[in-house]
Motif scaffolding. Structure first.
Motif, PDB file in Angstrom:
ATOM      1  N   GLU A  39       0.494  -1.722  -0.121  1.00 54.60           N
ATOM      2  CA  GLU A  39       0.027   0.565  -0.103  1.00 54.60           C
ATOM      3  C   GLU A  39       1.137   1.827   0.378  1.00 54.60           C
ATOM      4  OE1 GLU A  39      -3.534   0.942   2.061  1.00 54.60           O
ATOM      5  OE2 GLU A  39      -2.567   1.297   3.598  1.00 54.60           O
ATOM      6  N   GLU A  40       1.843   0.960   0.371  1.00 53.96           N
ATOM      7  CA  GLU A  40       3.461   2.164   0.383  1.00 53.96           C
ATOM      8  C   GLU A  40       3.825   2.848  -0.777  1.00 53.96           C
ATOM      9  OE1 GLU A  40       5.836   1.925   4.154  1.00 53.96           O
ATOM     10  OE2 GLU A  40       4.259   2.138   5.461  1.00 53.96           O
ATOM     11  N   LEU A  41       4.186   2.153  -1.427  1.00 48.50           N
ATOM     12  CA  LEU A  41       4.671   1.387  -2.457  1.00 48.50           C
ATOM     13  C   LEU A  41       3.045   2.157  -3.463  1.00 48.50           C
ATOM     14  CD1 LEU A  41       6.583  -1.701  -2.789  1.00 48.50           C
ATOM     15  CD2 LEU A  41       7.465   0.582  -3.153  1.00 48.50           C
ATOM     16  N   GLY A  42       1.831   2.302  -2.856  1.00 49.57           N
ATOM     17  CA  GLY A  42       0.732   2.258  -3.978  1.00 49.57           C
ATOM     18  C   GLY A  42       0.525   1.154  -4.845  1.00 49.57           C
ATOM     19  N   VAL A  43       0.812  -0.080  -4.728  1.00 51.27           N
ATOM     20  CA  VAL A  43       0.358  -0.844  -5.280  1.00 51.27           C
ATOM     21  C   VAL A  43      -1.112  -1.221  -5.262  1.00 51.27           C
ATOM     22  CG1 VAL A  43      -0.068  -3.541  -5.259  1.00 51.27           C
ATOM     23  CG2 VAL A  43       2.396  -1.905  -5.017  1.00 51.27           C
ATOM     24  N   ASP A  44      -2.087  -1.467  -5.544  1.00 49.11           N
ATOM     25  CA  ASP A  44      -3.218  -1.278  -5.717  1.00 49.11           C
ATOM     26  C   ASP A  44      -3.978  -2.760  -5.492  1.00 49.11           C
ATOM     27  OD1 ASP A  44      -3.967   1.100  -7.671  1.00 49.11           O
ATOM     28  OD2 ASP A  44      -2.952  -0.278  -8.294  1.00 49.11           O
ATOM     29  N   GLY A  45      -4.012  -4.486  -5.076  1.00 47.51           N
ATOM     30  CA  GLY A  45      -5.036  -4.805  -4.536  1.00 47.51           C
ATOM     31  C   GLY A  45      -3.547  -5.969  -3.759  1.00 47.51           C
ATOM     32  N   ALA A  46      -3.700  -6.216  -2.962  1.00 48.35           N
ATOM     33  CA  ALA A  46      -2.918  -7.629  -1.941  1.00 48.35           C
ATOM     34  C   ALA A  46      -4.174  -8.806  -2.031  1.00 48.35           C
ATOM     35  CB  ALA A  46      -2.954  -7.831  -0.981  1.00 48.35           C
ATOM     36  N   TYR A  47      -3.783 -10.112  -3.439  1.00 44.45           N
ATOM     37  CA  TYR A  47      -4.459 -11.046  -3.080  1.00 44.45           C
ATOM     38  C   TYR A  47      -3.858 -12.390  -2.596  1.00 44.45           C
ATOM     39  CZ  TYR A  47      -7.210  -8.571  -6.026  1.00 44.45           C
ATOM     40  OH  TYR A  47      -8.294  -7.285  -6.739  1.00 44.45           O
ATOM     41  N   VAL A  48      -5.101 -13.053  -1.961  1.00 36.03           N
ATOM     42  CA  VAL A  48      -3.870 -14.574  -1.492  1.00 36.03           C
ATOM     43  C   VAL A  48      -4.791 -16.222  -2.367  1.00 36.03           C
ATOM     44  CG1 VAL A  48      -3.424 -13.771   0.791  1.00 36.03           C
ATOM     45  CG2 VAL A  48      -5.486 -14.129  -0.116  1.00 36.03           C
ATOM     46  N   ARG A  49      -3.676 -16.746  -2.679  1.00 39.69           N
ATOM     47  CA  ARG A  49      -4.625 -17.651  -3.190  1.00 39.69           C
ATOM     48  C   ARG A  49      -4.517 -18.715  -2.046  1.00 39.69           C
ATOM     49  NH1 ARG A  49      -2.013 -20.052  -8.028  1.00 39.69           N
ATOM     50  NH2 ARG A  49      -4.161 -21.755  -6.744  1.00 39.69           N
ATOM     51  N   VAL A  50      -6.178 -19.449  -2.085  1.00 38.80           N
ATOM     52  CA  VAL A  50      -6.614 -20.246  -0.880  1.00 38.80           C
ATOM     53  C   VAL A  50      -6.260 -21.434  -1.473  1.00 38.80           C
ATOM     54  CG1 VAL A  50      -8.473 -21.184   0.534  1.00 38.80           C
ATOM     55  CG2 VAL A  50      -8.322 -18.405  -0.695  1.00 38.80           C
ATOM     56  N   HIS A  51      -5.776 -23.004  -0.578  1.00 40.77           N
ATOM     57  CA  HIS A  51      -5.214 -24.500  -1.203  1.00 40.77           C
ATOM     58  C   HIS A  51      -5.717 -25.081   0.618  1.00 40.77           C
ATOM     59  CE1 HIS A  51      -4.120 -24.298  -4.783  1.00 40.77           C
ATOM     60  NE2 HIS A  51      -3.293 -24.152  -5.153  1.00 40.77           N
ATOM     61  N   HIS A  52      -6.491 -26.342   0.475  1.00 39.03           N
ATOM     62  CA  HIS A  52      -6.521 -27.072   1.874  1.00 39.03           C
ATOM     63  C   HIS A  52      -5.638 -27.422   2.049  1.00 39.03           C
ATOM     64  CE1 HIS A  52     -10.200 -24.680   2.482  1.00 39.03           C
ATOM     65  NE2 HIS A  52     -10.750 -24.579   1.275  1.00 39.03           N
ATOM     66  N   PHE A  53      -5.498 -28.737   3.393  1.00 39.46           N
ATOM     67  CA  PHE A  53      -5.203 -30.130   3.061  1.00 39.46           C
ATOM     68  C   PHE A  53      -3.538 -29.834   2.616  1.00 39.46           C
ATOM     69  CE2 PHE A  53      -8.839 -31.753   2.470  1.00 39.46           C
ATOM     70  CZ  PHE A  53      -8.992 -32.218   3.969  1.00 39.46           C
ATOM     71  N   GLU A  54      -2.450 -28.508   2.762  1.00 36.33           N
ATOM     72  CA  GLU A  54      -1.460 -28.530   2.378  1.00 36.33           C
ATOM     73  C   GLU A  54      -0.813 -26.437   2.864  1.00 36.33           C
ATOM     74  OE1 GLU A  54       0.074 -27.701  -2.389  1.00 36.33           O
ATOM     75  OE2 GLU A  54      -2.747 -28.306  -2.469  1.00 36.33           O
ATOM     76  N   ARG A  55       0.853 -26.752   3.162  1.00 37.29           N
ATOM     77  CA  ARG A  55       0.701 -25.856   3.754  1.00 37.29           C
ATOM     78  C   ARG A  55       1.057 -24.074   2.757  1.00 37.29           C
ATOM     79  NH1 ARG A  55       6.382 -28.795   6.752  1.00 37.29           N
ATOM     80  NH2 ARG A  55       4.996 -30.334   7.773  1.00 37.29           N
ATOM     81  N   GLN A  56       0.243 -23.865   3.077  1.00 35.05           N
ATOM     82  CA  GLN A  56      -0.617 -22.626   2.226  1.00 35.05           C
ATOM     83  C   GLN A  56      -1.818 -21.946   3.026  1.00 35.05           C
ATOM     84  OE1 GLN A  56      -0.364 -24.447  -2.252  1.00 35.05           O
ATOM     85  NE2 GLN A  56      -0.449 -22.231  -2.189  1.00 35.05           N
ATOM     86  N   GLU A  75      -7.285  -2.732  -2.450  1.00 31.79           N
ATOM     87  CA  GLU A  75      -7.839  -3.956  -2.229  1.00 31.79           C
ATOM     88  C   GLU A  75      -7.394  -5.268  -2.096  1.00 31.79           C
ATOM     89  OE1 GLU A  75     -10.147  -2.703  -6.359  1.00 31.79           O
ATOM     90  OE2 GLU A  75      -8.742  -4.071  -6.604  1.00 31.79           O
ATOM     91  N   ILE A  76      -8.537  -5.593  -0.782  1.00 31.90           N
ATOM     92  CA  ILE A  76      -7.627  -7.245  -0.771  1.00 31.90           C
ATOM     93  C   ILE A  76      -8.433  -8.308  -0.963  1.00 31.90           C
ATOM     94  CG2 ILE A  76      -6.872  -6.376   1.468  1.00 31.90           C
ATOM     95  CD1 ILE A  76      -9.905  -6.890   2.761  1.00 31.90           C
ATOM     96  N   GLY A  77      -7.927  -8.954  -1.765  1.00 29.34           N
ATOM     97  CA  GLY A  77      -9.405 -10.307  -1.936  1.00 29.34           C
ATOM     98  C   GLY A  77      -8.231 -11.464  -2.607  1.00 29.34           C
ATOM     99  N   THR A  78      -8.985 -12.767  -2.962  1.00 26.23           N
ATOM    100  CA  THR A  78      -8.438 -13.970  -3.379  1.00 26.23           C
ATOM    101  C   THR A  78      -7.999 -14.464  -4.558  1.00 26.23           C
ATOM    102  OG1 THR A  78     -10.883 -15.018  -3.607  1.00 26.23           O
ATOM    103  CG2 THR A  78      -9.354 -14.382  -1.167  1.00 26.23           C
ATOM    104  N   GLY A  79      -7.861 -15.691  -4.725  1.00 25.13           N
ATOM    105  CA  GLY A  79      -7.119 -15.952  -6.126  1.00 25.13           C
ATOM    106  C   GLY A  79      -6.894 -16.930  -6.692  1.00 25.13           C
ATOM    107  N   LEU A 106     -12.884  -5.296  -0.870  1.00 29.00           N
ATOM    108  CA  LEU A 106     -13.218  -6.742  -0.477  1.00 29.00           C
ATOM    109  C   LEU A 106     -13.810  -7.116  -2.791  1.00 29.00           C
ATOM    110  CD1 LEU A 106     -12.846  -9.458   0.071  1.00 29.00           C
ATOM    111  CD2 LEU A 106     -14.894  -9.672   0.467  1.00 29.00           C
ATOM    112  N   GLN A 107     -11.804  -8.006  -2.816  1.00 24.45           N
ATOM    113  CA  GLN A 107     -12.085  -8.071  -4.668  1.00 24.45           C
ATOM    114  C   GLN A 107     -12.256  -9.433  -4.774  1.00 24.45           C
ATOM    115  OE1 GLN A 107     -12.981  -6.869  -7.085  1.00 24.45           O
ATOM    116  NE2 GLN A 107     -13.290  -4.596  -5.919  1.00 24.45           N
ATOM    117  N   LEU A 108     -13.737 -10.561  -4.081  1.00 23.74           N
ATOM    118  CA  LEU A 108     -13.382 -12.005  -3.812  1.00 23.74           C
ATOM    119  C   LEU A 108     -13.402 -12.757  -5.315  1.00 23.74           C
ATOM    120  CD1 LEU A 108     -13.138 -13.630  -1.034  1.00 23.74           C
ATOM    121  CD2 LEU A 108     -15.681 -14.060  -1.867  1.00 23.74           C
TER     122      LEU A 108
END
Length: 349
Positions: A39-56, A75-79, A106-108
């Motif tokens: 956010e401090e750098l001016g980036v527009d979004g923070a997104y995370v991957r979602v995986h089950h049963f793994e170290r993620q 923006e906060i979201g998932t991918g 939220l950008q889901l």
């Protein structure tokens, strides 16, 4: 059109030599810290991957709520969230609460999900497609119920003995505008068309589960154009958003060269779950060279949002430096400007 950019973290953790992300706690806290730095750098979004049963990362809503509480603009979201695993109504409550905490940021991203380590993993959560139905059918049906729920549809009824009347009940809370900020992660042209029909934004996958022999960026651009054509046939009343993801590793130091070398990989083609699939390339090299390559990328030109995957196990400081290099030397070449600069440009048009 001014593009948006974001980072996409897979959230890996491993207690291994060289890893700066050794535990689940590390992965969660460092993702929050990286979102603050972005956010401090001016980036527009923070997104995370979602995986089950793994170290993620596997539980997006507590993490996204924490990011929302520590940031103000990004923006906060998932991918993406694999809908096969979800209870659509409970997820609707969680998503609405997260969006209210975030002030509408939220950008889901949701989808049928990607290949996974678990055999029939969603069945362990209590969900199976049923006779004559596929995992994709299950994910789409759940998505349709989720969309209806966040749109305020009645999904339950009152008990007449307690309420005096029988009336419809919507999930609570409701988050205004959230329905327009749901994205479908698509790996084919056909699913992109379905997403357009449902009025969802498009997250075009880094893995396309079809291959025509065309380079990845051209095949992805075809998918995007098919999506836009389908969108135009329906009256959704707004302009959709479209994102693509790219693996970009700029080399600016000897440490970068030791980690990544000096040359990236081309497209990869192979069989995945019995289907011929095409994977996007990795861009490695001098920032100016990467900028020129991305500027010529057909799908990047078609999209309005580009998500850059980050090697999260190298730590917050290292990844923040990668993002800084991208914002200074790579992203401007594809039509991005920091949020403040973009706003000033729009005011002068």
């Amino acid at each position: 059109m001014t593009k948006k950019i974001g980072f996409l973290s897979f959230g890996h953790w491993q207690d291994a030599p060289g890893s700066r992300t050794r535990s689940a706690a590390d992965a969660l806290h460092q993702t929050i810290e990286l979102a603050e730095a972005a956010e401090e750098l001016g980036v527009d979004g923070a997104y995370v991957r979602v995986h089950h049963f793994e170290r993620q990362l596997a539980s997006p809503f507590p993490l996204l709520s924490a990011i929302a509480a520590r940031t103000r603009r990004i923006e906060i979201g998932t991918g993406v969230i694999d809908m096969r695993y979800e209870n659509p109504l409970y997820m609707a409550e969680e998503a609405a609460a997260t969006d209210l905490i975030a002030g509408g940021r939220l950008q889901l991203g949701v989808s049928r999900g990607s290949p996974e380590i678990a055999l029939n993993g969603a069945e362990s959560f209590g969900y199976r497609p049923g006779d004559g139905r596929t995992a994709a059918d299950l994910a789409r049906a759940k998505t349709e119920l989720f969309l209806a729920a966040i749109d305020g549809a009645a999904v339950a009824t009152t008990d007449p003995q307690r309420a005096g009347v029988r009336a419809g009940l919507a999930i609570q809370p409701q988050a205004p505008g959230l329905r327009e900020r749901i994205w479908w992660g698509s790996g084919t042209r056909g699913t992109a068309v379905w997403a357009a029909e449902q009025g969802m934004n498009l997250q075009s996958s880094t893995l396309l589960s079809e291959d025509t022999g065309e380079p990845f960026d051209r095949l992805q651009a075809e998918q995007i154009r098919a999506y836009r054509a389908a969108w135009a046939e329906h009256e959704h009343g707004r302009r959709p958003r479209i994102s693509v993801s790219r693996s970009v590793l700029p080399v600016t130091s000897e440490l970068d060269r030791r980690y990544f070398g000096t040359r990236g990989e081309g497209d990869q083609v192979g069989l995945l779950e019995g289907v011929r699939a095409r994977f996007g390339r990795t861009y490695v090299g001098e920032p100016d060279a990467i900028a020129a390559e991305l500027a010529a990328d057909e799908a990047v030109r078609e999209a309005d949002t580009v998500l850059f995957t980050v090697p999260n196990q190298l730590g917050v400081e290292y990844n923040a430096r990668i993002l800084e290099t991208i914002t200074r030397h790579v992203a401007p070449a594809i039509g991005w400007a920091p949020a403040t600069a973009a706003a000033s440009s729009e005011l002068t048009m």
